[in-house]
Design an enzyme around this catalytic site. Structure first.
Site, PDB file in Angstrom:
ATOM      1  CG  ASP A  35      -8.121   4.832   3.755  1.00  0.00           C
ATOM      2  OD1 ASP A  35      -7.069   4.285   2.662  1.00  0.00           O
ATOM      3  OD2 ASP A  35      -7.816   6.083   3.742  1.00  0.00           O
ATOM      4  CB  SER A  36      -7.370   1.593  -1.603  1.00  0.00           C
ATOM      5  OG  SER A  36      -7.140   0.284  -0.695  1.00  0.00           O
ATOM      6  CD  GLU A  46       0.929   4.195  -1.175  1.00  0.00           C
ATOM      7  OE1 GLU A  46       0.149   4.192   0.063  1.00  0.00           O
ATOM      8  OE2 GLU A  46       0.396   4.284  -2.300  1.00  0.00           O
TER       9      GLU A  46
HETATM   10  O1  KIV Z   1      -5.628   1.772   1.396  1.00  0.00           O
HETATM   11  C1  KIV Z   1      -4.709   0.740   1.630  1.00  0.00           C
HETATM   12  O2  KIV Z   1      -4.969  -0.001   0.731  1.00  0.00           O
HETATM   13  C2  KIV Z   1      -3.664   0.992   1.924  1.00  0.00           C
HETATM   14  C3  KIV Z   1      -2.375   0.358   1.691  1.00  0.00           C
HETATM   15  C4  KIV Z   1      -2.236   0.810  -0.498  1.00  0.00           C
HETATM   16  C5  KIV Z   1      -0.631   0.158   1.508  1.00  0.00           C
HETATM   17  O3  KIV Z   1      -3.088   1.990   2.633  1.00  0.00           O
END
Ligand code: KIV
Length: 289
Positions: free
Chosen positions: A67-68, A205
């Protein structure tokens, strides 16, 4: 339905899959950690588009449709504004662009926290619309019941503990977690709870390294670190961060390229040629036969 798609090269710039290859599976990922050891660390990167997935696929064991993408693709201030529609569209693109990696799609904020039933509705939609192999959700002890509910109903779950970006408003920022004894113990308990609930792997994380090492040594499921420790069973990074697309990245990111500069230089050269009327040249124009 097969999740390996052959792209139509007559209508697409994308390369076709060289030859359909058997996709890795969730149990195969889980088995990579045996008797507490992972001989071959798991490689995971984020992917949001079909072409990006094609480029990363053979190098990775897992592709995460994180969701990044809210910040990376949509320019949103955080992941909190990301919707289920966005995750489904990008998840499907990544599955279409890959044939080797296990594709994991993030459950967006607000789509799963209310109840196991709400989580099942969201996760089953993600899986049926994208063809992905698993979903990822944030949270430890608080999400254990939901994880067990999903796994019992055929949905593999990757958990995410430590710095959980969807909880940024509770955490007060994106700083490393686990510096107090109380928080240290909470993160360890979160890791243990998601394993007991049936998660097949856990992203750790932004925690102080001893927590990542302790969880990696004590859990039977693989740990995948980001800002955690090289001793985790695998690593994940946001692809655009490690490619150097952004000026500001978290301290734990290593930049393997400076792609923003490459793009800037190419755009500059194109702009100069357009303004000088040297593009398009004879090779790029159609002449009468
Ligand atoms: O949303 C994302 O990209 C993530 C990673 C940073 C682990 O959860």
């Amino acid at each position: 339905m097969s999740t390996t798609f052959q792209l139509d090269t007559a209508t697409s710039r994308a390369n076709p899959t060289p030859q359909p290859m058997k996709r890795l599976t969730v149990p195969a990922i889980k088995r990579r950690k045996f008797e507490g050891k992972t001989e071959q660390p798991l490689v995971m990167l984020t992917a949001y588009t079909a072409r990006q997935a094609q480029l990363l696929d053979t190098h990775c064991d897992l592709l995460l449709v994180g969701d990044s993408l809210g910040q990376v693709i949509y320019g949103l201030p955080s992941s909190l504004q990301v919707t289920l529609d966005m995750m489904c569209a990008h998840g499907a693109a990544v599955v279409r662009g890959s044939y080797h990696s296990v594709v994991v799609v993030d459950m967006p904020f607000g789509a799963y926290e209310a109840s196991p039933q709400q989580a099942f509705a969201a996760a089953s939609r993600i899986m049926s619309e994208t063809g992905c192999a698993a979903v990822k959700l944030e949270g430890g002890v608080a999400m254990a019941e939901t994880i067990a509910f999903l796994v019992a109903r055929g949905i593999p779950v990757m958990a995410h503990v430590g710095l959980t970006p969807q909880a940024v408003n509770v955490l007060g920022g994106y700083n490393a977690r686990g510096r107090s004894q109380q928080e240290h113990e909470k993160i360890i308990a979160d890791g243990q709870a998601v394993e007991a609930a049936g998660a097949f792997a856990v992203v750790i994380e932004g925690v102080i390294e001893p927590i990542a090492i302790a969880l990696t040594q004590s859990l039977e499921i693989p740990t995948i670190g980001i800002g955690a420790s090289a001793q985790c069973d695998g690593q994940v990074l946001v692809t655009e961060d490690m490619l150097g697309m952004f000026d500001r990245v978290p301290r734990f990111v290593k930049r393997y390229e400076e792609i923003a500069q490459v793009i800037g230089k190419a755009a500059e050269a194109y702009a100069e040629e357009v303004r000088a009327r040297t593009f398009p040249g004879i090779e790029q124009t159609y002449q009468p036969k």
